[in-house]
Every structure is written in C-alpha cells, then in structure tokens.
Enzyme design. Structure first.
Site, PDB file in Angstrom:
ATOM      1  N   CYS A 103       0.844  -1.192   0.000  1.00 41.92           N
ATOM      2  CA  CYS A 103       0.000   0.000   0.000  1.00 41.92           C
ATOM      3  C   CYS A 103       0.887   1.253   0.000  1.00 41.92           C
ATOM      4  O   CYS A 103       1.655   1.448  -0.924  1.00 41.92           O
ATOM      5  CB  CYS A 103      -0.986  -0.030   1.163  1.00 41.92           C
ATOM      6  SG  CYS A 103      -2.342   1.174   0.962  1.00 41.92           S
TER       7      CYS A 103
ATOM      8  N   HIS B 152      -3.648  -4.947  -0.334  1.00 45.25           N
ATOM      9  CA  HIS B 152      -3.218  -5.506   0.941  1.00 45.25           C
ATOM     10  C   HIS B 152      -3.281  -7.037   0.904  1.00 45.25           C
ATOM     11  O   HIS B 152      -4.347  -7.616   1.145  1.00 45.25           O
ATOM     12  CB  HIS B 152      -4.121  -5.003   2.078  1.00 45.25           C
ATOM     13  CG  HIS B 152      -3.927  -3.575   2.421  1.00 45.25           C
ATOM     14  ND1 HIS B 152      -3.011  -3.147   3.349  1.00 45.25           N
ATOM     15  CD2 HIS B 152      -4.531  -2.453   1.951  1.00 45.25           C
ATOM     16  CE1 HIS B 152      -3.058  -1.837   3.458  1.00 45.25           C
ATOM     17  NE2 HIS B 152      -3.967  -1.382   2.611  1.00 45.25           N
TER      18      HIS B 152
ATOM     19  N   GLU C 243      -2.183  -8.983   3.119  1.00 41.26           N
ATOM     20  CA  GLU C 243      -2.462  -9.438   4.489  1.00 41.26           C
ATOM     21  C   GLU C 243      -3.945  -9.368   4.840  1.00 41.26           C
ATOM     22  O   GLU C 243      -4.382  -9.935   5.839  1.00 41.26           O
ATOM     23  CB  GLU C 243      -1.630  -8.621   5.495  1.00 41.26           C
ATOM     24  CG  GLU C 243      -2.171  -7.259   5.856  1.00 41.26           C
ATOM     25  CD  GLU C 243      -1.898  -6.176   4.828  1.00 41.26           C
ATOM     26  OE1 GLU C 243      -2.144  -4.998   5.129  1.00 41.26           O
ATOM     27  OE2 GLU C 243      -1.443  -6.498   3.704  1.00 41.26           O
TER      28      GLU C 243
END
Length: 211
Positions: free
Chosen positions: A82, A192, A194
């Site tokens: 990001c 993202h 994650e």
C-alpha cells in the site's frame, strides 16, 4: 529453519495484520525497526497506511530509506504494501503537499482519476506475463484495496535494461493504476495481501519462495 521476515515499524501500517498473515504462511516474522534485525532478516516487509508525506517522515525518522537501500544494494529482498509501495517512487502529491519518496522508481503518486474515492474493496489484477508474484493465482482472483492515490503512469526507462521490472495493473472506474511491481529483489503491491484471505496468503507464499 523458517524464513525470517522483519516487518518495518515506522509508525504507519497494519503491523499486527501483516504479522498474522506471515505467520499463517510459515514465516518467522518480527515487528522491528532495529537496523541489525532489518538488515539480517531474509526478507523485509514495508507496510504503510496514511498520507504519503507523513509516512515518509516516519520512515526517515528511523533511517528507513537508507535501510531499504542497503538491503537492495546487496540484493536482499524487500516488499512494500500500500503506502509502503507508494513511498518507493520518486514523490507523492497529496492534499497539495509534494513530498519526496525513496526514489527506487521514477514516477509520482497522485489522486486517482475516479469519481468515487477511496477505492475500497475487492478487485482483480491484470498480472504481468511471467509474474512470479501471481504464479498459481487465477486471473479472476480478487485482492483487497483501500486507497485514493496511486501511480497512474509507469515511467521507468526500460531501454537498455536486460530485465525490466514486471508491472501489474488494476482499474477502478476510469482510473488504471499500478497494482504491483516485481523488480529483482524489490516487490510491491498497492493492495493488501495481508487482508486478502487465501489469495493474499498464496501471494505471500510466492514472495517467501523467492527469499
């Protein structure tokens, strides 16, 4: 021995989410800004949430640009996520403030040319041919984005470059922007991983396999 990853703590980013995601795929991850740990780890993950200029101030306060540069000079893998991707470019223009980035790639981070912002939610990726990052991931797979700024023009001078970076793209409304870059030991994603469930886990596995 598990692969070691240092998650760079400079005051901005989903540190705990990144730690959990890396642990899920078998990495030995540590949240740190200790230069010795940052330089010794198999991989360095640079997260980022917030405004470009503020993130650069936080990164500079811990000598982050130097640490990233030292790793890359020794072909030691680094991955930005990001705003952690955005700060790798030359500069960012946000809220009227033009701030210098790390300068690993030429180009500017700017407001997306879209009517509805932020771009928040799930989106597919137009993966670069031969991508190791997206290896084994179906082209219909969606990843999670949340951002209003991005790189809409790739300005890397590829003439005379034996192995140019692989650039993957995504589109939000009328805005086409850089979604991911693979440049030797330097990888980065605007989305993202994650927060992208199984798809993100598969991508992180692909990164760990490169370490």
């Amino acid at each position: 021995m598990p692969t070691t990853v240092a998650i760079l703590d400079y005051g901005f980013g989903n540190l705990r989410s990144a730690h959990r995601a890396l642990a899920r795929v078998g990495a030995d991850a540590t949240i740190t800004n200790d230069p010795r740990e940052v330089l010794a780890a198999d991989g360095l993950l640079v997260p980022g949430v917030g405004a470009f200029a503020a993130c650069m101030r936080g990164l500079t306060a811990i000598n982050g640009p130097r640490l990233i540069g030292e790793r890359l000079a020794g072909s030691r893998p680094v991955m930005g996520i990001c705003v952690g991707m955005q700060i790798l470019f030359e500069h960012g223009v946000e809220h009227g403030e033009d701030a210098a980035g790390c300068g690993e790639w030429p180009g500017v981070v700017e407001r997306l040319d879209a009517d509805i912002l932020p771009h928040m939610g799930w989106n597919t990726i137009d993966a670069a041919p031969g991508s190791a990052m997206f290896a084994g991931i179906d082209e219909s797979t969606r990843f999670y984005f949340v951002h209003s700024y991005g790189v809409q023009r790739w300005e890397f001078p590829e003439e005379g470059i034996t192995t140019p970076p692989l650039v993957s793209w995504a589109t939000h409304q009328t805005a086409r922007f850089v979604a991911a870059v693979e440049n030797g030991p330097l990888w980065a994603t605007q989305f993202h991983p994650e927060k992208s469930g199984d798809a993100g886990a598969e991508l992180l596995k692909n990164w760990l396999a490169q370490l």
